[in-house]
Enzyme design. Sequence first.
Site, PDB file in Angstrom:
ATOM      1  N   HIS A 456       0.833  -1.136   0.072  1.00 31.58           N
ATOM      2  CA  HIS A 456      -0.019   0.151  -0.133  1.00 31.58           C
ATOM      3  C   HIS A 456       0.922   1.151  -0.253  1.00 31.58           C
ATOM      4  O   HIS A 456       0.408   2.003   0.616  1.00 31.58           O
ATOM      5  CB  HIS A 456      -0.988   0.067   1.410  1.00 31.58           C
ATOM      6  CG  HIS A 456      -1.981  -0.978   1.325  1.00 31.58           C
ATOM      7  ND1 HIS A 456      -3.284  -0.702   0.668  1.00 31.58           N
ATOM      8  CD2 HIS A 456      -2.171  -2.153   1.728  1.00 31.58           C
ATOM      9  CE1 HIS A 456      -4.008  -1.986   0.651  1.00 31.58           C
ATOM     10  NE2 HIS A 456      -3.439  -2.609   1.281  1.00 31.58           N
ATOM     11  N   ILE A 497      -3.470  -6.793  -3.567  1.00 30.97           N
ATOM     12  CA  ILE A 497      -4.776  -7.007  -3.763  1.00 30.97           C
ATOM     13  C   ILE A 497      -5.701  -5.924  -4.517  1.00 30.97           C
ATOM     14  O   ILE A 497      -6.921  -6.353  -4.950  1.00 30.97           O
ATOM     15  CB  ILE A 497      -5.363  -7.230  -2.314  1.00 30.97           C
ATOM     16  CG1 ILE A 497      -6.728  -7.740  -2.013  1.00 30.97           C
ATOM     17  CG2 ILE A 497      -5.250  -5.664  -1.485  1.00 30.97           C
ATOM     18  CD1 ILE A 497      -6.698  -9.165  -2.378  1.00 30.97           C
ATOM     19  N   ASP A 542       0.057  -4.478   6.043  1.00 32.87           N
ATOM     20  CA  ASP A 542      -1.141  -5.696   5.447  1.00 32.87           C
ATOM     21  C   ASP A 542      -1.138  -5.848   4.130  1.00 32.87           C
ATOM     22  O   ASP A 542      -0.405  -4.827   3.544  1.00 32.87           O
ATOM     23  CB  ASP A 542      -2.540  -5.187   5.950  1.00 32.87           C
ATOM     24  CG  ASP A 542      -2.947  -3.775   5.185  1.00 32.87           C
ATOM     25  OD1 ASP A 542      -2.083  -2.754   5.180  1.00 32.87           O
ATOM     26  OD2 ASP A 542      -4.026  -3.607   4.754  1.00 32.87           O
ATOM     27  N   GLU A 543      -1.308  -6.881   3.537  1.00 35.28           N
ATOM     28  CA  GLU A 543      -1.839  -7.124   2.323  1.00 35.28           C
ATOM     29  C   GLU A 543      -0.500  -6.828   1.398  1.00 35.28           C
ATOM     30  O   GLU A 543      -0.417  -6.129   0.342  1.00 35.28           O
ATOM     31  CB  GLU A 543      -2.885  -6.358   1.718  1.00 35.28           C
ATOM     32  CG  GLU A 543      -4.284  -6.594   2.302  1.00 35.28           C
ATOM     33  CD  GLU A 543      -5.493  -5.933   1.629  1.00 35.28           C
ATOM     34  OE1 GLU A 543      -6.548  -6.525   1.609  1.00 35.28           O
ATOM     35  OE2 GLU A 543      -5.132  -4.682   1.390  1.00 35.28           O
ATOM     36  N   THR A 544       0.766  -7.362   1.746  1.00 32.48           N
ATOM     37  CA  THR A 544       1.923  -7.327   0.914  1.00 32.48           C
ATOM     38  C   THR A 544       1.873  -8.080  -0.187  1.00 32.48           C
ATOM     39  O   THR A 544       1.717  -9.150   0.115  1.00 32.48           O
ATOM     40  CB  THR A 544       3.111  -7.603   1.752  1.00 32.48           C
ATOM     41  OG1 THR A 544       3.115  -6.650   3.023  1.00 32.48           O
ATOM     42  CG2 THR A 544       4.354  -7.173   1.108  1.00 32.48           C
TER      43      THR A 544
END
Length: 884
Positions: A456, A497, A542-544
Amino acid sequence: MHVNKKALTERILALLLPTMAMTSPVWALDTINQQQLNQLADTLDVKYRLLSNMPEQCPGSTAEFCYHAQIEITSPFTANVDGWKILYSQVYPATESKSEQLTLRHFNGDLNHIAPSSSFTGFEAGKSQVIEFWVASSLLNEGELMPNYILTAQGLEPKVIKSTQSYIEPDTRLEIKPYAAVSGKNSVMQSHPDDHYAKYTSAALFDKYAVPNYELDSVTHAIVPTPDSMEVFSQDSPLGLRQGIKLQLSGLEYGDVAAALQRLDALGVKQTHNGVAVHITVNGKRESHAGAYQLSTRQGKIQIHAQDNAGAYYGLQSVASLLSLDTMQVPAVSVVDKPRYDYRGLHLDVARNFRSKEFVLRLLSKMSAYKLNKLHFHLADDEGWRIEIPGLPELTTLSSHRCIDLDDKHCLQPQLGSAINADRDGYYSIEDYQEILNFAKQHHIEIIPSLDMPGHSRAAVKAMEKRFYTLTQQGKHDAARQYLVSDPLDATEYRSIQHYNDNTLNVCMESTYAFVDKVISEVAAQHKKAGSPLNIYHIGADETAGAWVESPACKQFIADKSNDVHEVEELTGYFIERVATMIAAKGIEVAGWNDGLSETRQDKMPRKVASYVWATLPQNAHKVVSAHARKGWDIILSTPDVTYLDFPYELDPKESGYKWGARRTNSKTIFEFMPDNLPANAEIKKDTIGRNYIADDRTQVDENGKFTHQPLPEGFRVTGIQGHLWSEVVRKDHLAEYMLFPRLLALAEKAWHRAQWEVPYNYAGEKYDHTTGFFTAQMRQHRDQQWQDFIHAVGYKELEKFDRLGVFYRIPNVVSKVIDNKLHASTIIPGLPIQYRINLGEWQEYVEPVRLSPGGDIELRALSPDRRRPGRIELADLTGNARF
């Protein structure tokens, strides 16, 4: 003489086009020029049309959900032009598309482009060019359909296609999307053969929201959020506050409660010499819970005895909640109150779509009115960097705004439907952030900044690449590499994502850690300057995505055995461990999302860590909480199916919001949540398509005897709960208020008040589903009564205060049911005026059920209590099948 026919034709067309705007010019099939592009942008009609949420096939995908849609482009005149491209935002890329003359390609993030194919023959007047496609998701409302399609061509100035611009409807002030064609409620409601939400008809909701014989007298002494205990003295006369109040303080300063007094002033209760005496005392002893207070409004005066300054502040806010604007009176009560959780928060995403400083200040004021005390401030993500960092100007000069520059050299790409020169961008200067910190302190709210890393992070990556290239051109090679966060030689192909291929910090480069340290140090310095020390910092984590595989820097890093990293998959955990240690060394508690923290080794992490758990309830959120609790970490509940306030309020295709975690999240959804016993919620809640689910909280082991799950440690309780407003689909400040209010009040209720009807947690472990009976009939009856107390207080008292203070809250849809040939109507929030009209006639007041007559269409709407603003108009389905 040689004649250049092409040049002559273009010259003639240039002379004629201004007078032929809406006639039918015929252009040679040639590369589009600026004048042609401008005219097409002004006149093309674009429609995004949902065809089915349950197509027979899902080409290019094995997903459980898929929708079939088309984009239809129509020109009012013939335009034989080539070389153009339409850029538009779509949340999920198409898995497959087909068209006779157009192509559809995914570019990056949510940015896609439509272009002519080799068989394109131009636009024919009145005839649509259509491209149809399949998407591995479901399309249930207009919220995901981003505005501002951009018509562009090489070397020309891009223009927004006017028909794709949304606008604000004058009376409701809601966003209207003329390009969105999500029609046919049956196809919208059902996205799966086992989709139970199709049963949620207007008539069914009418029955669900029915309130038999509620005694409105109880509203008089209601406080939102509900206090720990209250005694009502109905025999005593209420206190009239029209003459104002006179303050007497002991153990605190005026500034400690000034913000609460300003709210009372805005509600009409001013400080006067002859006002009702208000005695406030802070004992300063740690005898009770932080924020605790006692309140009495008897014997002609108001007395507040508080544990601390925050408790004194909350006591005054309870006076404001007791206040009736009709009578300007407060009832005679005695209150003993304390908060359920130390952490009562709201997450505000200003990275995706920027919120003005004024909005943030107003929000802080409203949060404190309902005793919330933490603002999780999400200041950076892929789509924007929103805080000034001294020494790194590129973060705001480049990454605080978006434009059509697809190379990210001067701005970021136009993601999320951001138009050229978007009004949804900006950043907080050092002075702005100081003002926000000071304002928050006055309202007893802690600011918890978050700049998401290592995923992100596209805004940071592009800003530091800009810095690298600029300094390199100046010959300053060491300075150029100092804060570089990406490996120029990285050939890894990945997709995050959110479908980015370039949004991850390279965790194998020392310059990345220099950047992180620089940013956190500068943010901490700004907090220190404002007198609000940075006590907790949220790193995201998160969401790497699957980055770094082909990065030379990472290959070299892994080869160096001293780094204690052996596989690419271990790199995310290494980054979090190292950054967490860096933050802890500064005396700051580290926080992060649960998925990233789960990749770390406990012995490599600081002792004090806050895990924000965002797994949904059906996805075993209780197991994540237990695993992290057993590591000794603080737990902040962030369960999306309850706390994400960017999800739709109701099952209505006109409502905005993502829906991946919940199809509907209204005040009742939140109120019914049992946060101290997550698995027990399986008795009353459903999954994303309305099915029952099982939550097994018993001890579980694998075939080798290793624990795969254990219940919570004996006596453990979570630290707190927070609501979340992610801003991908929220384009205006007042629409952000719409998404927050009034349901944020229900979130404040859960954070402050522990209801007696909640199922106690069983530390020995238990299994729950819709057939287990731990949530007894008596508990259910008690819950339903408290829900009526709460929502009547909202409808009859708090919304009037919102009107007085200018809060743009959501006015609920009207639900209805035909009974004995009469149309009965109500709303989830009682007390609101309801109007109806027949066959587009004059609006009439709904005071009793409307007798039906043949051939009449009936529309319904609710109004705000001050009657200045209507809600959304709903067409009553007189067959009883209307869905919301």
